[in-house]
Design a protein around this motif. Structure first.
Motif, PDB file in Angstrom:
ATOM      1  N   ALA A  59      44.504 -22.791 -20.028  1.00  0.00           N
ATOM      2  CA  ALA A  59      43.825 -22.529 -20.723  1.00  0.00           C
ATOM      3  C   ALA A  59      42.819 -23.369 -21.319  1.00  0.00           C
ATOM      4  O   ALA A  59      41.147 -22.840 -20.747  1.00  0.00           O
ATOM      5  CB  ALA A  59      44.434 -21.918 -22.148  1.00  0.00           C
ATOM      6  N   LEU A  60      42.761 -24.813 -21.699  1.00  0.00           N
ATOM      7  CA  LEU A  60      41.670 -25.686 -21.536  1.00  0.00           C
ATOM      8  C   LEU A  60      40.526 -25.870 -19.988  1.00  0.00           C
ATOM      9  O   LEU A  60      39.857 -25.806 -20.139  1.00  0.00           O
ATOM     10  CB  LEU A  60      41.614 -26.888 -22.331  1.00  0.00           C
ATOM     11  N   ALA A  61      41.285 -26.020 -18.984  1.00  0.00           N
ATOM     12  CA  ALA A  61      40.962 -26.098 -17.978  1.00  0.00           C
ATOM     13  C   ALA A  61      39.740 -24.882 -17.063  1.00  0.00           C
ATOM     14  O   ALA A  61      38.998 -24.873 -17.138  1.00  0.00           O
ATOM     15  CB  ALA A  61      41.702 -26.896 -17.137  1.00  0.00           C
ATOM     16  N   GLN A  62      40.446 -24.005 -17.503  1.00  0.00           N
ATOM     17  CA  GLN A  62      40.054 -22.476 -17.523  1.00  0.00           C
ATOM     18  C   GLN A  62      38.643 -22.162 -18.567  1.00  0.00           C
ATOM     19  O   GLN A  62      37.847 -21.868 -17.836  1.00  0.00           O
ATOM     20  CB  GLN A  62      40.864 -21.591 -17.380  1.00  0.00           C
ATOM     21  N   ALA A  63      39.146 -22.889 -19.220  1.00  0.00           N
ATOM     22  CA  ALA A  63      37.729 -21.947 -20.822  1.00  0.00           C
ATOM     23  C   ALA A  63      36.664 -23.575 -20.419  1.00  0.00           C
ATOM     24  O   ALA A  63      35.342 -22.910 -20.401  1.00  0.00           O
ATOM     25  CB  ALA A  63      38.297 -22.479 -21.728  1.00  0.00           C
ATOM     26  N   GLU A  64      37.270 -24.509 -19.482  1.00  0.00           N
ATOM     27  CA  GLU A  64      36.374 -25.682 -19.628  1.00  0.00           C
ATOM     28  C   GLU A  64      35.007 -24.957 -18.882  1.00  0.00           C
ATOM     29  O   GLU A  64      33.824 -25.339 -18.540  1.00  0.00           O
ATOM     30  CB  GLU A  64      36.761 -26.522 -19.429  1.00  0.00           C
ATOM     31  N   PRO A 170      23.550 -16.322 -25.161  1.00  0.00           N
ATOM     32  CA  PRO A 170      25.019 -15.563 -25.783  1.00  0.00           C
ATOM     33  C   PRO A 170      26.007 -15.979 -25.579  1.00  0.00           C
ATOM     34  O   PRO A 170      27.005 -16.386 -25.742  1.00  0.00           O
ATOM     35  CB  PRO A 170      24.567 -14.499 -26.370  1.00  0.00           C
ATOM     36  N   GLU A 171      25.710 -16.016 -23.927  1.00  0.00           N
ATOM     37  CA  GLU A 171      26.884 -16.461 -22.757  1.00  0.00           C
ATOM     38  C   GLU A 171      27.240 -18.073 -23.312  1.00  0.00           C
ATOM     39  O   GLU A 171      28.983 -17.799 -22.888  1.00  0.00           O
ATOM     40  CB  GLU A 171      25.971 -16.224 -21.601  1.00  0.00           C
ATOM     41  N   VAL A 172      26.362 -18.745 -23.480  1.00  0.00           N
ATOM     42  CA  VAL A 172      26.972 -19.963 -23.728  1.00  0.00           C
ATOM     43  C   VAL A 172      27.799 -20.080 -24.745  1.00  0.00           C
ATOM     44  O   VAL A 172      28.818 -21.000 -24.678  1.00  0.00           O
ATOM     45  CB  VAL A 172      26.040 -21.382 -23.566  1.00  0.00           C
ATOM     46  N   THR A 173      27.174 -19.667 -25.905  1.00  0.00           N
ATOM     47  CA  THR A 173      27.723 -19.732 -27.218  1.00  0.00           C
ATOM     48  C   THR A 173      29.231 -19.584 -26.916  1.00  0.00           C
ATOM     49  O   THR A 173      30.060 -19.681 -27.730  1.00  0.00           O
ATOM     50  CB  THR A 173      27.007 -19.339 -27.981  1.00  0.00           C
ATOM     51  N   LEU A 174      29.276 -17.743 -26.338  1.00  0.00           N
ATOM     52  CA  LEU A 174      30.559 -17.260 -26.397  1.00  0.00           C
ATOM     53  C   LEU A 174      31.468 -18.747 -25.633  1.00  0.00           C
ATOM     54  O   LEU A 174      32.448 -18.310 -25.748  1.00  0.00           O
ATOM     55  CB  LEU A 174      30.356 -16.044 -25.576  1.00  0.00           C
ATOM     56  N   ALA A 175      31.297 -18.971 -24.459  1.00  0.00           N
ATOM     57  CA  ALA A 175      32.065 -19.519 -23.514  1.00  0.00           C
ATOM     58  C   ALA A 175      32.896 -20.907 -24.133  1.00  0.00           C
ATOM     59  O   ALA A 175      33.228 -21.410 -23.905  1.00  0.00           O
ATOM     60  CB  ALA A 175      31.468 -19.673 -22.333  1.00  0.00           C
ATOM     61  N   ARG A 176      31.464 -21.574 -25.744  1.00  0.00           N
ATOM     62  CA  ARG A 176      32.077 -22.747 -25.409  1.00  0.00           C
ATOM     63  C   ARG A 176      33.106 -21.980 -26.462  1.00  0.00           C
ATOM     64  O   ARG A 176      33.179 -23.220 -27.043  1.00  0.00           O
ATOM     65  CB  ARG A 176      30.420 -23.283 -26.289  1.00  0.00           C
ATOM     66  N   ALA A 177      32.556 -21.710 -27.330  1.00  0.00           N
ATOM     67  CA  ALA A 177      34.156 -21.108 -29.015  1.00  0.00           C
ATOM     68  C   ALA A 177      35.169 -20.337 -27.977  1.00  0.00           C
ATOM     69  O   ALA A 177      35.636 -21.068 -28.351  1.00  0.00           O
ATOM     70  CB  ALA A 177      33.406 -20.130 -29.378  1.00  0.00           C
ATOM     71  N   LYS A 178      34.749 -20.603 -26.406  1.00  0.00           N
ATOM     72  CA  LYS A 178      36.474 -20.492 -26.151  1.00  0.00           C
ATOM     73  C   LYS A 178      36.856 -21.464 -25.518  1.00  0.00           C
ATOM     74  O   LYS A 178      38.265 -21.416 -25.763  1.00  0.00           O
ATOM     75  CB  LYS A 178      36.496 -19.228 -24.807  1.00  0.00           C
ATOM     76  N   ARG A 179      35.785 -22.468 -25.086  1.00  0.00           N
ATOM     77  CA  ARG A 179      36.593 -23.943 -24.711  1.00  0.00           C
ATOM     78  C   ARG A 179      36.982 -24.481 -26.437  1.00  0.00           C
ATOM     79  O   ARG A 179      38.113 -25.177 -26.700  1.00  0.00           O
ATOM     80  CB  ARG A 179      35.748 -24.349 -24.318  1.00  0.00           C
TER      81      ARG A 179
END
Length: 213
Positions: A59-64, A170-179
């Protein structure tokens, strides 16, 4: 007896009270290791239980990876904005050229129509002038449409990056939060002691499926 009594107190209704701390998992998972037994003394931060972390690592690899894709998309928006601005300039130049062509075609057609009245211009020449005028008029309309489309594309792209940087988009912020959440979940596969103390009751076994809480 005095020395004994000074060190030991005997009573029929004595009890002891001690603070206890329950340790529960924050995420579900299969127990891979149990590192303590009943009566083990542990310090705050010592590892008590380790959960299988395969799913958490995936999950972490996918989020990164998604964070990387989001960052590339935003960089693409910025590059696209520059490209679209260049397209607008080019389309504006096309409109200017098409307008000039139409102006010349109007002048040529008007002159030939005037000459046609005296018979100085053949019907074929007049037809060619009219066709050139219609063609120039159509070209100007197409150039204006292309210019309007370029403006619309630039405006639509601008919304994606307006008042943001790559880091605050916002796209990067959301992806970073998921990571970050995926990293937290991975960290939580290692269950540590919250306090110093003695293990009073171990109720978990290797291979057991735990639920969060």
């Amino acid at each position: 007896d005095h020395l004994y009594a000074s060190k030991f107190i005997e009573t029929d209704n004595a009890y002891t009270a001690a603070e206890t701390a329950s340790v529960t998992p924050s995420i579900g998972g299969i127990v891979r290791e149990v590192r303590v037994t009943d009566t083990s003394y542990v310090h705050e931060g010592d590892v008590l239980v380790v959960l299988d972390d395969v799913d958490a690592r995936l999950a972490l690899a996918q989020a990164e990876a998604e964070l990387g894709r989001a960052q590339r998309r935003v960089r693409g928006y910025v590059a696209n904005d520059n490209s679209l601005n260049a397209q607008i300039a080019a389309r504006s130049a096309d409109v200017s050229r098409a307008q000039a062509d139409l102006d010349r075609a109007v002048i040529d057609l008007t002159r030939r129509e005037n000459l046609a009245e005296s018979g100085s211009v053949s019907g074929d020449e007049l037809t060619k002038a009219r066709n050139a005028y219609e063609s120039a008029k159509a070209s100007l309309a197409q150039a204006r449409n292309n210019y309007t489309a370029a403006i619309g594309a630039r405006n639509a792209n601008a919304v994606l990056i307006e008042d943001t940087t790559e880091n605050t988009n916002p796209e990067v912020t959301l992806a970073r939060a998921k990571r970050d959440q995926a990293q937290v979940n991975l960290d939580r596969t290692i269950i540590r002691s919250p306090v110093d103390g003695v293990v009073a009751k171990r109720s978990v076994q290797v291979g057991q499926q735990l639920q969060a809480g």
